[in-house]
Motif scaffolding. Structure first.
Motif, PDB file in Angstrom:
ATOM      1  N   GLN A  17       6.527  -3.068   7.371  1.00 42.14           N
ATOM      2  CA  GLN A  17       6.361  -2.125   6.430  1.00 42.14           C
ATOM      3  C   GLN A  17       7.123  -3.209   4.548  1.00 42.14           C
ATOM      4  OE1 GLN A  17       6.061   1.612   7.715  1.00 42.14           O
ATOM      5  NE2 GLN A  17       4.817   2.130   5.897  1.00 42.14           N
ATOM      6  N   ALA A  19       5.563  -1.568   1.953  1.00 43.56           N
ATOM      7  CA  ALA A  19       5.668  -0.529   0.977  1.00 43.56           C
ATOM      8  C   ALA A  19       4.833   0.928   1.811  1.00 43.56           C
ATOM      9  CB  ALA A  19       5.103  -0.870   0.123  1.00 43.56           C
ATOM     10  N   GLU A  20       4.920   2.018   1.493  1.00 42.52           N
ATOM     11  CA  GLU A  20       4.065   3.022   2.069  1.00 42.52           C
ATOM     12  C   GLU A  20       2.669   2.666   3.009  1.00 42.52           C
ATOM     13  OE1 GLU A  20       2.270   7.746   1.999  1.00 42.52           O
ATOM     14  OE2 GLU A  20       4.551   6.900   0.085  1.00 42.52           O
ATOM     15  N   ASP A  21       2.049   1.658   2.172  1.00 42.22           N
ATOM     16  CA  ASP A  21       0.854   1.717   2.767  1.00 42.22           C
ATOM     17  C   ASP A  21       0.216   0.481   2.480  1.00 42.22           C
ATOM     18  OD1 ASP A  21       0.682   1.266  -0.454  1.00 42.22           O
ATOM     19  OD2 ASP A  21      -0.931   1.969  -0.837  1.00 42.22           O
ATOM     20  N   LYS A  22       1.208  -0.497   2.995  1.00 42.41           N
ATOM     21  CA  LYS A  22       1.212  -1.954   2.709  1.00 42.41           C
ATOM     22  C   LYS A  22       2.574  -2.949   3.979  1.00 42.41           C
ATOM     23  CE  LYS A  22      -0.067  -2.863  -1.646  1.00 42.41           C
ATOM     24  NZ  LYS A  22      -0.531  -1.284  -1.609  1.00 42.41           N
ATOM     25  N   SER A 114      -3.306  -3.390   2.737  1.00 38.35           N
ATOM     26  CA  SER A 114      -3.362  -3.007   2.337  1.00 38.35           C
ATOM     27  C   SER A 114      -4.023  -1.303   2.329  1.00 38.35           C
ATOM     28  CB  SER A 114      -3.655  -3.486   0.784  1.00 38.35           C
ATOM     29  OG  SER A 114      -3.738  -2.924   0.032  1.00 38.35           O
TER      30      SER A 114
END
Length: 190
Positions: A17, A19-22, A114
């Motif tokens: 992970q 990033a929070e969304d990647k 993403s």
């Protein structure tokens, strides 16, 4: 949340992970990979109205990552197969991984996922050569089976001069098979 599968290799289920969304998966020895399967593990669904765009990244001749959009996965389409063998010389596209310092080595490619709004996914255009054939698997199997049958049967071909009469054996002329399944198939191929 995600898994990644390459033929002949162990399944990867521990995405990094970034990033929070990647999320990213490393693909070592990417030069020898033709297809990659990306799938949801089924443990955590996407939030309502969300999905995941799937990107492929390989290092260019200067070691700079080139990202290309392959497609997407959603709760309604939890897995996809992508052909990446022809992408290694193509152009990069706009992507959400640009500002990230993702640790990588020169011989390792990456699959990036993403998490984005479904409306945003619908407006994206994947690289055309990443899509896998849409011919249904039964048709594809049948075509390959008949090609293999013809090749196998042809390996026993004899000319009429080479044949010895044997009333108990039945012979099928090769041109009959070719009429049915060959470069210009006749009525029995449809």
């Amino acid at each position: 949340m995600f898994g990644c599968l390459v033929a002949g290799r162990l399944v990867q289920t521990a995405a990094q992970q970034v990033a929070e969304d990647k999320f990213v998966f490393d693909l070592p020895d990417y030069e020898n990979i033709n297809h990659v399967v990306v799938f949801m593990l089924g443990t955590i669904p996407f939030p309502e109205g969300m999905g995941g765009s799937v990107y492929f990244s390989y290092p260019d001749s200067n070691g700079v990552p080139v990202w290309q959009l392959l497609g997407f996965v959603t709760n309604g389409k939890p897995s996809a197969i992508f052909k990446i063998s022809g992408l290694k010389s193509g152009e990069g596209s706009q992507h959400p991984f640009g500002a990230m310092n993702i640790v990588r080595t020169p011989s390792v490619a990456q699959i990036g996922i993403s998490v984005e709004l479904l409306d945003s996914l619908a407006q994206q255009t994947p690289v055309g050569s990443a899509a896998v054939s849409s011919v249904d698997s039964f048709t594809q199997f049948t075509q390959k089976m008949l090609d293999n049958f013809y090749n196998f049967a042809s390996s026993f071909a004899l000319s009429q001069a080479q044949m010895t009469p044997n009333p108990s054996e039945m012979f099928i002329p090769a041109n009959v098979v070719l009429k049915c399944w060959g470069p210009n198939p006749g009525p029995c191929a449809s």
